[in-house]
Design a protein around this motif. Structure first.
Motif, mmCIF file in Angstrom:
data_model
loop_
_atom_site.group_PDB
_atom_site.id
_atom_site.type_symbol
_atom_site.label_atom_id
_atom_site.label_comp_id
_atom_site.label_asym_id
_atom_site.label_seq_id
_atom_site.Cartn_x
_atom_site.Cartn_y
_atom_site.Cartn_z
ATOM 1 N N ALA A 266 12.376 -41.249 -36.485
ATOM 2 C CA ALA A 266 12.791 -40.948 -37.856
ATOM 3 C C ALA A 266 14.203 -40.386 -37.856
ATOM 4 N N TYR A 267 14.963 -40.788 -38.891
ATOM 5 C CA TYR A 267 16.325 -40.294 -39.038
ATOM 6 C C TYR A 267 16.713 -40.386 -40.506
ATOM 7 N N ASN A 268 17.152 -39.265 -41.079
ATOM 8 C CA ASN A 268 17.597 -39.214 -42.481
ATOM 9 C C ASN A 268 16.583 -39.775 -43.470
ATOM 10 N N GLY A 269 15.322 -39.436 -43.304
ATOM 11 C CA GLY A 269 14.301 -39.848 -44.260
ATOM 12 C C GLY A 269 13.802 -41.271 -44.104
ATOM 13 N N THR A 270 14.233 -41.962 -43.045
ATOM 14 C CA THR A 270 13.792 -43.322 -42.774
ATOM 15 C C THR A 270 13.142 -43.357 -41.399
ATOM 16 N N ALA A 271 12.069 -44.110 -41.282
ATOM 17 C CA ALA A 271 11.352 -44.169 -40.013
ATOM 18 C C ALA A 271 11.187 -45.605 -39.543
ATOM 19 N N GLN A 272 11.142 -45.754 -38.233
ATOM 20 C CA GLN A 272 10.811 -47.014 -37.593
ATOM 21 C C GLN A 272 9.577 -46.768 -36.747
ATOM 22 N N LEU A 273 8.634 -47.701 -36.816
ATOM 23 C CA LEU A 273 7.387 -47.567 -36.074
ATOM 24 C C LEU A 273 7.229 -48.729 -35.111
ATOM 25 N N ALA A 274 6.655 -48.451 -33.960
ATOM 26 C CA ALA A 274 6.299 -49.483 -32.993
ATOM 27 C C ALA A 274 4.817 -49.308 -32.681
ATOM 28 N N LEU A 275 4.045 -50.369 -32.888
ATOM 29 C CA LEU A 275 2.610 -50.344 -32.623
ATOM 30 C C LEU A 275 2.288 -51.275 -31.468
ATOM 31 N N SER A 276 1.323 -50.897 -30.660
ATOM 32 C CA SER A 276 0.776 -51.798 -29.651
ATOM 33 C C SER A 276 -0.722 -51.868 -29.896
#
Length: 97
Positions: free
Chosen positions: A35-45
């Protein structure tokens, strides 16, 4: 946030794949979040039952995880990357190659 994403992914997979695929042989989804500046990236396996429409299942999983995690955390989810760890033949333990 990664724990939330993993839990949401597990629930979504159970709903998406339905009762025709027993999920006892599937490992719980793993997740990583940035997460950075209110935005998130997710990685799922994830493990998926076989046979299944892999593309449709992953797209639906991305949509549901994006919506639910954004709702629960209040963050904008810019990306949900899904990696399929393995395919599990319904009713049979072990790997499919």
């Amino acid at each position: 946030m990664a724990r939330i994403a993993a839990r949401v992914a597990g629930t979504a997979l159970h709903r998406i794949t339905g009762p025709q695929h027993p999920l006892t042989d599937l490992a719980a989804p793993g997740a990583h979040a940035t997460a950075y500046n209110g935005t998130a990236q997710l990685a799922l396996s994830v493990d998926l039952p076989y046979p299944t429409d892999i593309t449709a299942t992953c797209r639906q999983l991305q949509r549901e995880v994006t919506e639910q995690v954004a709702h629960l955390t209040g963050l904008d989810i810019s990306e949900v990357m899904v990696t399929v760890r393995r395919l599990v033949v319904a009713g049979q333990p072990g790997r499919v190659r």
